[in-house]
Scaffold this active site. Structure first.
Site, PDB file in Angstrom:
ATOM      1  N   SER A   1       0.809  -1.216   0.000  1.00 16.02           N
ATOM      2  CA  SER A   1       0.000   0.000   0.000  1.00 16.02           C
ATOM      3  C   SER A   1       0.847   1.273   0.000  1.00 16.02           C
ATOM      4  CB  SER A   1      -0.948   0.008   1.204  1.00 16.02           C
ATOM      5  OG  SER A   1      -0.228  -0.183   2.409  1.00 16.02           O
TER       6      SER A   1
ATOM      7  N   ASP B   1      -3.603   5.913  11.719  1.00 19.04           N
ATOM      8  CA  ASP B   1      -2.691   5.496  10.651  1.00 19.04           C
ATOM      9  C   ASP B   1      -1.415   6.321  10.700  1.00 19.04           C
ATOM     10  OD1 ASP B   1      -1.387   4.711   8.384  1.00 19.04           O
ATOM     11  OD2 ASP B   1      -3.073   5.030   7.017  1.00 19.04           O
TER      12      ASP B   1
ATOM     13  N   HIS C   1       0.874   5.028   6.585  1.00 24.73           N
ATOM     14  CA  HIS C   1       0.733   5.645   5.268  1.00 24.73           C
ATOM     15  C   HIS C   1       0.975   7.144   5.375  1.00 24.73           C
ATOM     16  CE1 HIS C   1      -1.644   1.857   5.037  1.00 24.73           C
ATOM     17  NE2 HIS C   1      -0.939   1.756   3.922  1.00 24.73           N
TER      18      HIS C   1
END
Length: 365
Positions: free
Chosen positions: A114, A339, A342
Site C-alpha cells: 500500500s 494510521d 501511510h
C-alpha cells in the site's frame, strides 16, 4: 640477463594490468546502484516553502480517501508547506509536463504494498496538476491492479499490489510464503519504468501475519527470523530482475523503506503513548534520533550485489523526519483508527516522486 629482466618486468606490468581490469569489472558488477549527478539528494533537511504543495488535493480525482487528509478534515495545513532541501545542492523543480513529454507512449509501473499505492496516487496527482485539462481513463483488474492512462500523452501509470514481491499462495487451505520463487513477474517486463517496494508486511505478526508457513525449496518453516526472511525474499527478487529484465528497455527503481511513527520515544517525545497523532511539524535537522530501520542494511546489501543497474530512491531518512506527514485519525471521514504508516497526499510521497523525476532530469554518473 638484461633481456630476462626486461621480459620479467614486462610480464609483471602485463599481469598487473589484467588484475586492474578484472578488479574494475568486479567493482562494476557489485556496485550497480546508479548515481544521479554529484549530489547526495538523501542527506538534508526540511525547509518551509510557501509555494508548496505541488498540487491541491481537493482538485485531484486520484488522491484516494485513505490518503486525503485535508478532505477527511485534518484541521492544520502547515505540513504541506515543507520542501526537502538536500545538503549543498538543489533538486530541479518538478515539471510534470516535461515528464509527460519525455515519456510519451510509455508506461510507469509501481509494484509493492500500500506504500506503492500511496506513491502511485501521489504521482498521478502531480502529473494531473501539471496539465489539469488532460484527458484520462481509469480501469482496474482483480488482484489489486489499477491503471491510469493520460490519453493525450499516451502515458500509463500502473499500480500492481504485490506486498512481498515473491509468491504468496494458498495450498490445501494454507497460506504459504514462497521466499525463493516469483511467478507473477511477466507483467513487470513490459513496463518502461518499474518502481518496486516491499517491507511493511515482512514484520507483521499475530492476526496481521498473512502466511501460515514459509517455504524455501524443499524446506518448510512455521516462521523465520524476519530479517533473514526479508533478505532471502529480496535476494530472490534481485536475482529475478538480473535474469529477466531487459535493461535497455526497462529502468528499474527500488523505493527505500518508508518508516512508521507509532513510538514517540524514537524522536525524543516524552510519554509512551505519543504517536503521529496531532504532530504538525517535522523533526528539525538532518538526524533521526531513533536510528536506522532494521531492514535498511539488508536493502543496501542486496542492491549492491545486483549485476544489473537499479536506481535507489533512498527515502528513509527524509521520511523519518516527517512524523507530521501521516493521516493519523484523518485516514477516513469518520476519524476512526490511527494510521501512522501511510502518508497524506499531498505530502511526503510527492518528494519521493520529485526525486524520481530528478533522476530522469539530471545526468547520471
Amino acid at each position: 640477463m638484461e633481456f630476462s629482466l626486461r621480459s620479467y618486468h614486462n610480464a609483471f606490468l602485463l599481469n598487473n594490468f589484467f588484475i586492474l581490469i578484472i578488479s574494475s569489472l568486479l567493482c562494476q558488477v557489485h556496485a550497480r546502484i546508479v548515481r544521479v549527478s554529484t549530489c547526495d539528494f538523501y542527506q538534508g533537511s526540511w525547509v518551509i516553502d510557501q509555494s508548496y504543495p505541488i498540487y491541491d488535493s481537493s482538485k485531484c480525482p486520484f488522491v484516494g480517501e485513505g490518503f486525503d487528509c485535508q478532505g477527511n478534515g485534518r484541521p492544520d495545513n502547515s505540513y504541506l508547506k515543507y520542501r526537502w532541501s538536500p545538503r549543498g545542492c538543489e533538486i530541479p523543480r518538478f515539471d510534470g509536463q516535461d515528464f509527460l513529454k519525455r515519456y510519451v507512449g510509455k508506461s510507469i509501473m509501481f509494484v509493492g504494498d500500500s506504500i506503492s499505492h500511496n506513491q502511485w496516487r501521489s504521482f498521478s496527482c502531480m502529473l494531473h496538476a501539471a496539465v489539469p485539462n488532460m484527458r484520462y481513463t481509469t480501469s482496474s483488474q482483480r488482484g489489486g491492479i489499477k491503471y491510469l492512462n493520460f490519453t493525450d500523452y499516451k502515458v500509463s501509470l500502473v499500480f500492481i499490489r504485490n506486498v512481498f514481491l515473491v509468491d504468496l499462495v494458498v495450498e490445501n487451505s494454507e497460506r504459504i510464503l514462497k521466499i525463493d520463487t516469483i511467478s507473477s513477474g511477466d507483467s513487470w517486463k513490459n513496463a518502461d519504468v518499474v518502481i518496486f517496494n516491499t517491507w511493511h508486511w515482512w514484520s507483521h505478526t499475530g492476526k496481521l501475519q498473512p502466511w501460515d508457513k514459509i517455504q524455501e525449496g524443499n524446506m518448510w518453516y512455521k516462521d523465520l527470523d524476519r530479517m533473514v526472511a526479508f533478505e532471502k525474499g529480496l535476494t530472490t527478487w534481485s536475482k529475478w530482475v538480473d535474469g529477466n529484465i531487459n535493461h535497455k528497455n526497462t529502468q528499474v527503481y527500488y523505493l527505500g523503506i518508508p518508516p512508521v511513527h507509532y513510538r514517540g520515544n524514537e524522536w525524543g517525545s516524552p510519554g509512551q503513548k505519543t504517536t503521529c497523532r496531532n504532530q504538525t511539524t517535522p523533526i528539525a535537522g538532518s538526524v533521526y534520533p531513533g536510528g536506522q530501520i532494521p531492514g535498511q542494511p539488508v536493502v543496501q546489501k542486496v542492491l549492491n550485489e545486483m549485476t544489473s543497474p537499479v536506481y535507489f530512491l533512498d527515502v528513509t531518512l527524509l521520511s523519518q523526519l516527517r512524523k507530521d506527514g501521516h493521516p493519523g485519525i484523518y485516514g477516513n471521514k469518520a476519524h476512526k483508527g490511527l494510521d501512522c504508516s501511510h502518508w497524506c497526499n499531498a505530502g511526503v510521497p510527492d518528494t519521493w516522486n520529485h526525486l524520481f523525476y530528478a533522476s530522469i532530469a539530471l545526468p547520471r554518473k
